[in-house]
Write a protein that holds these residues in place. Structure first.
Motif, mmCIF file in Angstrom:
data_model
loop_
_atom_site.group_PDB
_atom_site.id
_atom_site.type_symbol
_atom_site.label_atom_id
_atom_site.label_comp_id
_atom_site.label_asym_id
_atom_site.label_seq_id
_atom_site.Cartn_x
_atom_site.Cartn_y
_atom_site.Cartn_z
ATOM 1 N N ASN A 79 0.824 -1.211 0.000
ATOM 2 C CA ASN A 79 0.000 0.000 0.000
ATOM 3 C C ASN A 79 0.858 1.261 0.000
ATOM 4 N N ILE A 80 1.940 1.247 0.770
ATOM 5 C CA ILE A 80 2.834 2.409 0.792
ATOM 6 C C ILE A 80 3.442 2.634 -0.591
ATOM 7 N N GLN A 81 3.842 1.535 -1.241
ATOM 8 C CA GLN A 81 4.414 1.660 -2.587
ATOM 9 C C GLN A 81 3.372 2.172 -3.572
ATOM 10 N N ALA A 82 2.136 1.652 -3.489
ATOM 11 C CA ALA A 82 1.065 2.099 -4.389
ATOM 12 C C ALA A 82 0.752 3.576 -4.164
ATOM 13 N N LEU A 83 0.707 3.993 -2.896
ATOM 14 C CA LEU A 83 0.452 5.401 -2.586
ATOM 15 C C LEU A 83 1.557 6.284 -3.151
ATOM 16 N N ALA A 84 2.805 5.861 -2.971
ATOM 17 C CA ALA A 84 3.925 6.645 -3.495
ATOM 18 C C ALA A 84 3.858 6.748 -5.014
ATOM 19 N N ASP A 85 3.518 5.648 -5.675
ATOM 20 C CA ASP A 85 3.402 5.666 -7.133
ATOM 21 C C ASP A 85 2.307 6.628 -7.574
ATOM 22 N N ASN A 86 1.184 6.634 -6.864
ATOM 23 C CA ASN A 86 0.094 7.555 -7.216
ATOM 24 C C ASN A 86 0.514 9.002 -6.998
ATOM 25 N N LEU A 87 1.183 9.278 -5.887
ATOM 26 C CA LEU A 87 1.597 10.652 -5.588
ATOM 27 C C LEU A 87 2.636 11.152 -6.585
ATOM 28 N N ARG A 88 3.437 10.227 -7.118
ATOM 29 C CA ARG A 88 4.437 10.613 -8.129
ATOM 30 C C ARG A 88 3.850 10.628 -9.538
ATOM 31 N N ARG A 89 2.574 10.297 -9.649
ATOM 32 C CA ARG A 89 1.913 10.206 -10.964
ATOM 33 C C ARG A 89 2.625 9.177 -11.847
ATOM 34 N N GLU A 90 3.054 8.088 -11.238
ATOM 35 C CA GLU A 90 3.732 7.027 -11.975
ATOM 36 C C GLU A 90 2.761 6.378 -12.962
ATOM 37 N N ALA A 91 3.160 6.326 -14.230
ATOM 38 C CA ALA A 91 2.257 5.841 -15.284
ATOM 39 C C ALA A 91 2.496 4.383 -15.645
ATOM 40 N N GLN A 92 3.443 3.729 -14.997
ATOM 41 C CA GLN A 92 3.728 2.332 -15.291
ATOM 42 C C GLN A 92 3.289 1.451 -14.127
ATOM 43 N N GLY A 93 3.092 0.182 -14.421
ATOM 44 C CA GLY A 93 2.715 -0.750 -13.369
ATOM 45 C C GLY A 93 2.045 -1.982 -13.939
ATOM 46 N N LEU A 94 1.590 -2.836 -13.032
ATOM 47 C CA LEU A 94 0.925 -4.075 -13.403
ATOM 48 C C LEU A 94 -0.442 -4.125 -12.733
ATOM 49 N N LEU A 95 -1.466 -4.420 -13.504
ATOM 50 C CA LEU A 95 -2.826 -4.566 -12.982
ATOM 51 C C LEU A 95 -3.248 -6.016 -13.157
ATOM 52 N N ARG A 96 -3.581 -6.670 -12.040
ATOM 53 C CA ARG A 96 -3.920 -8.093 -12.055
ATOM 54 C C ARG A 96 -5.414 -8.260 -11.789
ATOM 55 N N ILE A 97 -6.084 -8.937 -12.712
ATOM 56 C CA ILE A 97 -7.540 -9.079 -12.658
ATOM 57 C C ILE A 97 -7.898 -10.554 -12.587
ATOM 58 N N ALA A 98 -8.633 -10.936 -11.564
ATOM 59 C CA ALA A 98 -9.132 -12.312 -11.433
ATOM 60 C C ALA A 98 -10.611 -12.308 -11.798
ATOM 61 N N THR A 99 -11.006 -13.196 -12.694
ATOM 62 C CA THR A 99 -12.393 -13.185 -13.145
ATOM 63 C C THR A 99 -12.745 -14.526 -13.779
ATOM 64 N N THR A 100 -13.995 -14.658 -14.165
ATOM 65 C CA THR A 100 -14.436 -15.865 -14.849
ATOM 66 C C THR A 100 -14.208 -15.718 -16.356
ATOM 67 N N HIS A 101 -14.267 -16.842 -17.061
ATOM 68 C CA HIS A 101 -14.113 -16.790 -18.517
ATOM 69 C C HIS A 101 -15.197 -15.912 -19.144
ATOM 70 N N THR A 102 -16.414 -16.000 -18.613
ATOM 71 C CA THR A 102 -17.530 -15.221 -19.173
ATOM 72 C C THR A 102 -17.269 -13.730 -19.066
ATOM 73 N N GLN A 103 -16.868 -13.261 -17.887
ATOM 74 C CA GLN A 103 -16.632 -11.824 -17.713
ATOM 75 C C GLN A 103 -15.369 -11.380 -18.451
ATOM 76 N N ALA A 104 -14.359 -12.255 -18.514
ATOM 77 C CA ALA A 104 -13.156 -11.919 -19.274
ATOM 78 C C ALA A 104 -13.486 -11.710 -20.747
#
Length: 338
Positions: A79-104
């Protein structure tokens, strides 16, 4: 005691006490991970695992207690790292999404289009699976959000954003005897034929099983699958009558979707689920906005930050589809104009 030692300990637990697999997950060496574990146990003054010869057998009682705190500590470090990235307006990163085949297949494509246009340097990892698996990934901080459906309230303890409501359709091969009925299809008509539906339909708590049980009937599930396209394939092959979500009920040559009785099966809601204790990166919030264009950004923020309820219910599937298409077109037009 260091975060690296705690991260190594948690990875070993989540890899079934297998140091080799944990080292692979952390891109470390087996010897290095064993050293981290030994240093942590020395710092704490007790063993975290019982041993069988040279292998780790099970968590000790002390290890189980440490594990709960270690997971919370690592989550707060994230959370501290995510907050720092947001405050620095960091535009890079990884977004991980867990879902079903239907919603994917149906919910994510327009939202990911919008995300990649506005956040081109963000990598997205989609893990399609079952509901239980997706919730586990979210609980263990291996997913930033989950997209799941249900007929009742969302899972407790999570921030739940209702995306859209949807119903189910009955798919039949052309010429099937049920297509000749002069009335809508009811549960009693389906009780006497083999059914092809989703894997989750085998669970006694599924809405399909509950609907049949309430009518004192039994569902004959001949084939189940996780993907609506597979269900259509199996219906084509004559393996049974298909029951699919309305998003996956695309008709093609040889398949028909006859009318069914009102309320034949309960209506479902698709939710975007997030952890309350997790700081969401700005690009994660951008994806949530793309998934829920029927809500204002300020209302979504109030829900995420202050648990304030959303002002309107989720739209049905057709209205949601139109809203996401309109929002995507509007964003594209602005980008072209700029």
């Amino acid at each position: 005691m260091t975060l690296t030692q705690l991260r190594s300990f948690v990875a070993i637990v989540e890899c079934g006490h297998n140091i080799t697999l944990a080292a692979r997950r952390l891109h470390a060496t087996q010897s290095g991970l064993s050293k981290q574990l030994a240093q942590l146990e020395n710092a704490l003054g007790f063993l975290l695992f019982t041993r069988r010869q040279r292998a780790l057998a099970a968590l000790t009682d002390e290890g189980r207690q440490v594990l709960a705190h270690a997971r919370r500590l690592l989550a707060e470090a994230g959370n501290i790292q995510a907050l720092a990235d947001n405050l620095r307006r960091e535009a890079q990163g990884l977004l991980r999404i867990a879902t079903t085949h239907t919603q994917a297949r149906h919910a994510l494509p327009p939202a990911l289009q919008a995300l990649k246009r506005d956040w081109p340097d963000v990598a997205v990892h989609v893990v399609p699976g079952g509901d239980v698996e997706s919730l586990r990934l979210l609980a263990e901080h291996h997913a930033d959000l989950a997209i799941l459906s249900g007929t009742g309230a969302p899972p407790p303890g999570l921030v739940a954003i209702p995306l859209y409501r949807w119903g189910r359709r009955v798919l039949l091969p052309a010429g099937h005897p049920l297509t000749a009925l002069a009335r809508p299809i009811g549960l009693r008509d389906l009780a006497g034929v083999p059914l092809v539906s989703y894997e989750s339909s085998r669970q006694p708590a599924s809405s399909l099983q509950r609907a049949f049980a309430a009518a004192d009937l039994r569902a004959d599930l001949a084939v189940t699958a996780r993907d609506g396209a597979l269900i259509r394939t199996y219906v084509h092959a004559g393996l049974g009558v298909g029951i699919v979500d309305e998003m996956g009920a695309d008709l093609d040559d040889g398949l028909v979707a006859p009318p069914v009785e009102d309320g034949l099966l309960p209506e479902c809601i698709t939710w975007a689920l997030l952890r309350r204790d997790r700081v969401l990166r700005d690009f994660g919030f951008a994806l949530v906005q793309a998934l829920a264009p029927h809500y204002a950004a300020v209302d979504l923020r109030r829900l995420l930050d202050h648990d304030q309820p959303l002002p309107i219910p989720a739209p049905d599937w057709p209205r949601w589809s139109r809203a996401t298409a309109t929002a995507l077109a509007a964003r594209t037009a602005v980008a072209v104009a700029e």
